[in-house]
Design an enzyme around this catalytic site. Structure first.
Site, PDB file in Angstrom:
ATOM      1  N   PRO A  99       0.796  -1.232   0.000  1.00  0.00           N
ATOM      2  CA  PRO A  99       0.000   0.000   0.000  1.00  0.00           C
ATOM      3  C   PRO A  99       0.828   1.281   0.000  1.00  0.00           C
ATOM      4  CG  PRO A  99      -0.081  -1.074   2.148  1.00  0.00           C
ATOM      5  CD  PRO A  99       0.566  -2.048   1.196  1.00  0.00           C
ATOM      6  N   ASN A 100       0.295   2.255  -0.699  1.00  0.00           N
ATOM      7  CA  ASN A 100       0.849   3.622  -0.794  1.00  0.00           C
ATOM      8  C   ASN A 100       2.100   3.728  -1.663  1.00  0.00           C
ATOM      9  OD1 ASN A 100      -1.109   4.947   0.973  1.00  0.00           O
ATOM     10  ND2 ASN A 100      -0.174   3.711   2.580  1.00  0.00           N
ATOM     11  N   ARG A 148       5.377  10.821  -2.452  1.00  0.00           N
ATOM     12  CA  ARG A 148       5.159  10.502  -1.040  1.00  0.00           C
ATOM     13  C   ARG A 148       6.493  10.550  -0.281  1.00  0.00           C
ATOM     14  NH1 ARG A 148       4.734   4.415   1.118  1.00  0.00           N
ATOM     15  NH2 ARG A 148       4.323   4.886   3.293  1.00  0.00           N
ATOM     16  N   TYR A 201      11.556   8.073   0.822  1.00  0.00           N
ATOM     17  CA  TYR A 201      11.387   6.973  -0.136  1.00  0.00           C
ATOM     18  C   TYR A 201      12.031   7.229  -1.499  1.00  0.00           C
ATOM     19  CZ  TYR A 201       8.120   5.381   3.410  1.00  0.00           C
ATOM     20  OH  TYR A 201       7.582   4.953   4.595  1.00  0.00           O
ATOM     21  N   ASN A 223       7.929  -5.907  -1.345  1.00  0.00           N
ATOM     22  CA  ASN A 223       7.953  -4.778  -0.427  1.00  0.00           C
ATOM     23  C   ASN A 223       6.522  -4.651   0.106  1.00  0.00           C
ATOM     24  OD1 ASN A 223       7.989  -2.425   0.984  1.00  0.00           O
ATOM     25  ND2 ASN A 223       8.963  -1.189  -0.610  1.00  0.00           N
ATOM     26  N   ALA A 261       3.432  -0.947   4.569  1.00  0.00           N
ATOM     27  CA  ALA A 261       2.959  -0.936   5.960  1.00  0.00           C
ATOM     28  C   ALA A 261       2.490  -2.310   6.430  1.00  0.00           C
ATOM     29  CB  ALA A 261       1.838   0.085   6.116  1.00  0.00           C
ATOM     30  N   HIS A 317       4.493  -4.675   8.838  1.00  0.00           N
ATOM     31  CA  HIS A 317       4.468  -4.565  10.301  1.00  0.00           C
ATOM     32  C   HIS A 317       3.155  -5.045  10.918  1.00  0.00           C
ATOM     33  CE1 HIS A 317       7.775  -2.106   8.983  1.00  0.00           C
ATOM     34  NE2 HIS A 317       6.945  -1.228   8.431  1.00  0.00           N
ATOM     35  N   ASP A 331       1.176 -15.720   6.267  1.00  0.00           N
ATOM     36  CA  ASP A 331       0.624 -17.062   6.058  1.00  0.00           C
ATOM     37  C   ASP A 331       0.598 -17.431   4.574  1.00  0.00           C
ATOM     38  OD1 ASP A 331       0.336 -17.510   8.735  1.00  0.00           O
ATOM     39  OD2 ASP A 331      -1.823 -17.139   8.811  1.00  0.00           O
ATOM     40  N   GLU A 362      12.712  -9.837   0.838  1.00  0.00           N
ATOM     41  CA  GLU A 362      11.973  -8.668   1.330  1.00  0.00           C
ATOM     42  C   GLU A 362      12.791  -7.408   1.040  1.00  0.00           C
ATOM     43  OE1 GLU A 362      11.198  -9.024   5.525  1.00  0.00           O
ATOM     44  OE2 GLU A 362      10.484  -6.957   5.702  1.00  0.00           O
ATOM     45  N   HIS A 395      12.832  -3.020   1.305  1.00  0.00           N
ATOM     46  CA  HIS A 395      12.281  -1.728   1.728  1.00  0.00           C
ATOM     47  C   HIS A 395      13.166  -0.626   1.181  1.00  0.00           C
ATOM     48  CE1 HIS A 395       9.524  -3.721   4.419  1.00  0.00           C
ATOM     49  NE2 HIS A 395      10.531  -4.490   4.788  1.00  0.00           N
ATOM     50  N   ARG A 447      14.097   4.067  11.846  1.00  0.00           N
ATOM     51  CA  ARG A 447      12.900   4.909  11.883  1.00  0.00           C
ATOM     52  C   ARG A 447      12.095   4.665  13.165  1.00  0.00           C
ATOM     53  NH1 ARG A 447       9.911   4.421   6.353  1.00  0.00           N
ATOM     54  NH2 ARG A 447       8.867   6.246   7.239  1.00  0.00           N
TER      55      ARG A 447
HETATM   56  C1  DQA Z   1       8.490   0.719   3.350  1.00  0.00           C
HETATM   57  C2  DQA Z   1       8.671   0.930   4.849  1.00  0.00           C
HETATM   58  C3  DQA Z   1       7.360   0.749   5.588  1.00  0.00           C
HETATM   59  O1  DQA Z   1       7.543   0.938   6.983  1.00  0.00           O
HETATM   60  C4  DQA Z   1       6.351   1.767   5.103  1.00  0.00           C
HETATM   61  O2  DQA Z   1       5.096   1.564   5.735  1.00  0.00           O
HETATM   62  C5  DQA Z   1       6.208   1.789   3.631  1.00  0.00           C
HETATM   63  C6  DQA Z   1       7.393   1.613   2.792  1.00  0.00           C
HETATM   64  C7  DQA Z   1       9.779   1.045   2.562  1.00  0.00           C
HETATM   65  O3  DQA Z   1       9.852   0.643   1.406  1.00  0.00           O
HETATM   66  O4  DQA Z   1      10.672   1.698   3.088  1.00  0.00           O
HETATM   67  O5  DQA Z   1       5.136   2.056   3.104  1.00  0.00           O
HETATM   68  O6  DQA Z   1       8.170  -0.628   3.118  1.00  0.00           O
END
Ligand code: DQA
Length: 149
Positions: A10-11, A18, A23, A74, A77, A80, A87, A98, A100, A107
């Site tokens: 998401p996002n 953003r 980022y 990735n 959010a 977390h 699962d 993974e 990020h 952070r």
């Molecule tokens: C993220 C880190 C996450 O904590 C955050 O919620 C994101 C992006 C990153 O790519 O740094 O949306 O996954």
């Protein structure tokens, strides 16, 4: 050619606008382009997806169970919070990496815990969009069993 799914949570569709100081300045479609170029160079077939919906991310994971050789995720959010994504990934038999963009360990405290990390082959964070390129290199190495540099 090995098939890789890159999954974005998401996002991340707002990448570039953003919080660019956290980022980075690249949009998600620019990141996709960078990944496609890299994949072509090293000989991987790439499917690049983003969703704001936890269920849709799980569907992508389930649909790719038998049709891909690795997942780079990735989870944003959901990293977390999502036992459901954990699962789904637990059923996946191929390597999971993974990624990020930001260094989640430098952070807020709530970002230090990832539900995905325990089942990931490795975690790359803090290198911005370049982290995806590093992940593709790492994935190629895992899949092709190559030990050379
Ligand atoms: C993220 C880190 C996450 O904590 C955050 O919620 C994101 C992006 C990153 O790519 O740094 O949306 O996954």
């Amino acid at each position: 050619m090995p098939k890789i799914l890159i999954l974005n949570g998401p996002n991340l569709n707002f990448l570039g606008t953003r919080e660019p100081e956290i980022y980075g300045k690249f949009s998600l479609s620019e990141v996709e382009e960078i990944c496609k170029e890299k994949a072509k160079t090293i000989g991987l077939e790439l499917n690049f997806k983003q969703s704001n919906s936890e269920g849709e991310l799980i569907n992508y994971i389930q649909f790719s169970m038998d049709s891909t050789d690795g997942i780079i995720i990735n989870p944003a959010a959901y990293t977390h919070t999502s036992v459901a994504i954990l699962d789904a990934l637990k059923q996946y038999k191929h390597p999971i990496i993974e990624v990020h963009l930001s260094n989640i360990y430098s952070r807020e405290p709530f970002r230090k815990h990832s539900y995905v990390s325990p089942i990931a082959k490795g975690v790359i964070c803090g290198f911005g969009a370049f982290g995806y390129v590093l992940a593709l290199d790492a994935m190629y190495r895992l899949i092709s069993d190559k030990e050379d540099f």
